[in-house]
Design a protein around this motif. Structure first.
Motif, short mmCIF file in Angstrom:
data_model
loop_
_atom_site.label_atom_id
_atom_site.label_comp_id
_atom_site.label_asym_id
_atom_site.label_seq_id
_atom_site.Cartn_x
_atom_site.Cartn_y
_atom_site.Cartn_z
N PHE A 116 6.74 -7.20 -3.31
CA PHE A 116 5.35 -7.19 -2.85
C PHE A 116 4.93 -5.77 -2.49
O PHE A 116 3.86 -5.31 -2.89
N ALA A 117 5.81 -5.05 -1.76
CA ALA A 117 5.51 -3.68 -1.35
C ALA A 117 5.32 -2.78 -2.58
O ALA A 117 4.41 -1.94 -2.61
N GLU A 118 6.14 -2.97 -3.61
CA GLU A 118 6.02 -2.16 -4.83
C GLU A 118 4.71 -2.45 -5.54
O GLU A 118 4.02 -1.52 -5.98
N ARG A 119 4.33 -3.72 -5.66
CA ARG A 119 3.05 -4.06 -6.29
C ARG A 119 1.88 -3.52 -5.48
O ARG A 119 0.89 -3.05 -6.04
N LEU A 120 2.02 -3.53 -4.16
CA LEU A 120 0.98 -2.98 -3.30
C LEU A 120 0.86 -1.47 -3.52
O LEU A 120 -0.25 -0.93 -3.66
N ARG A 121 1.99 -0.78 -3.57
CA ARG A 121 2.00 0.66 -3.82
C ARG A 121 1.36 0.97 -5.17
O ARG A 121 0.51 1.86 -5.27
N GLU A 122 1.74 0.23 -6.21
CA GLU A 122 1.17 0.44 -7.54
C GLU A 122 -0.34 0.21 -7.53
O GLU A 122 -1.08 0.96 -8.16
N GLY A 123 -0.77 -0.81 -6.82
CA GLY A 123 -2.20 -1.09 -6.74
C GLY A 123 -2.97 0.04 -6.08
O GLY A 123 -4.04 0.44 -6.54
#
Length: 166
Positions: A148-155
Motif C-alpha cells: 500500500f505504501a509503495e502504491r501511495l508513493r508511486e501515486g
C-alpha cells in the motif's frame, strides 16, 4: 348404422372470436412469463448498484487494492452510512448557496452559514473515511501495508511529475 351414431348431434365448432381471444390470452401470458423470467435473469447478471458505491479517500483511494476498496465499501454499508444521501444533502446545500450568491440584496451571514454547513458535512465525510481507512490498515499484514505504501508513493510521485496548468 346403429342407433347411437344416427342420434348423435354434430359437434358445434368453437366460435372464431373465442379462439382469437384464447390465442391473445395465451400470447399475453407468455409475454408476462418472459418479462418475469428475463427480469430474474437480468437481476442475477446485473445486481442493483450498492448503496455505497465507493469510499473515496482522496489520494489514498488509488493506493488501496480493489479488494481493499470493496472491503471499505462493505464496512461503510455495514454501518448504514448513506453516502448517496450525504451527496444529495451537499448538493442541496450547494444549490441553496448558489441561490444566495445570486440574490440581491447580498446576505453575507446567510452565505457564511451555508458555507459553514458545507464545510461541516465535508469534514464529517472525511472523518468517516479516515476511520474506515485506519481500520482497514489495521487488518492488513505487514507486507500488504508495505505494498500500500509503495502504491501511495508511486501515486504521489506520478502526480508531482504531471504538468500543471497555471
Amino acid at each position: 348404422m346403429t342407433q347411437e351414431t344416427t342420434n348423435a348431434k354434430p359437434a358445434k365448432s368453437t366460435p372464431t372470436w373465442v379462439r382469437v381471444l384464447l390465442g391473445v390470452s395465451l400470447t399475453l401470458n407468455l409475454l408476462v412469463a418472459g418479462v418475469v423470467v428475463g427480469g430474474i435473469l437480468g437481476h442475477e447478471r446485473h445486481p442493483p448498484r450498492p448503496e455505497v458505491e465507493e469510499v473515496n479517500l482522496g489520494p489514498f483511494t488509488g493506493a488501496f487494492s480493489r479488494n481493499d476498496r470493496e472491503a471499505l465499501r462493505r464496512a461503510a454499508e455495514a454501518e448504514g452510512l448513506s453516502f448517496r444521501a450525504m451527496r444529495r444533502d451537499a448538493r442541496e446545500d450547494l444549490d441553496a448557496l448558489i441561490g444566495a450568491l445570486e440574490a440581491d440584496p447580498w446576505d453575507r451571514s446567510a452565505v457564511e452559514a451555508m458555507i459553514g454547513r458545507y464545510r461541516e458535512r465535508t469534514l464529517g465525510r472525511i472523518g468517516i473515511g479516515e476511520r474506515l481507512m485506519i481500520e482497514r490498515l489495521d487488518q492488513m499484514q505487514p507486507e500488504e501495508r508495505r505494498a500500500f505504501a509503495e502504491r501511495l508513493r508511486e501515486g504521489f510521485d506520478h502526480s508531482r511529475m504531471a504538468p500543471r496548468d497555471r
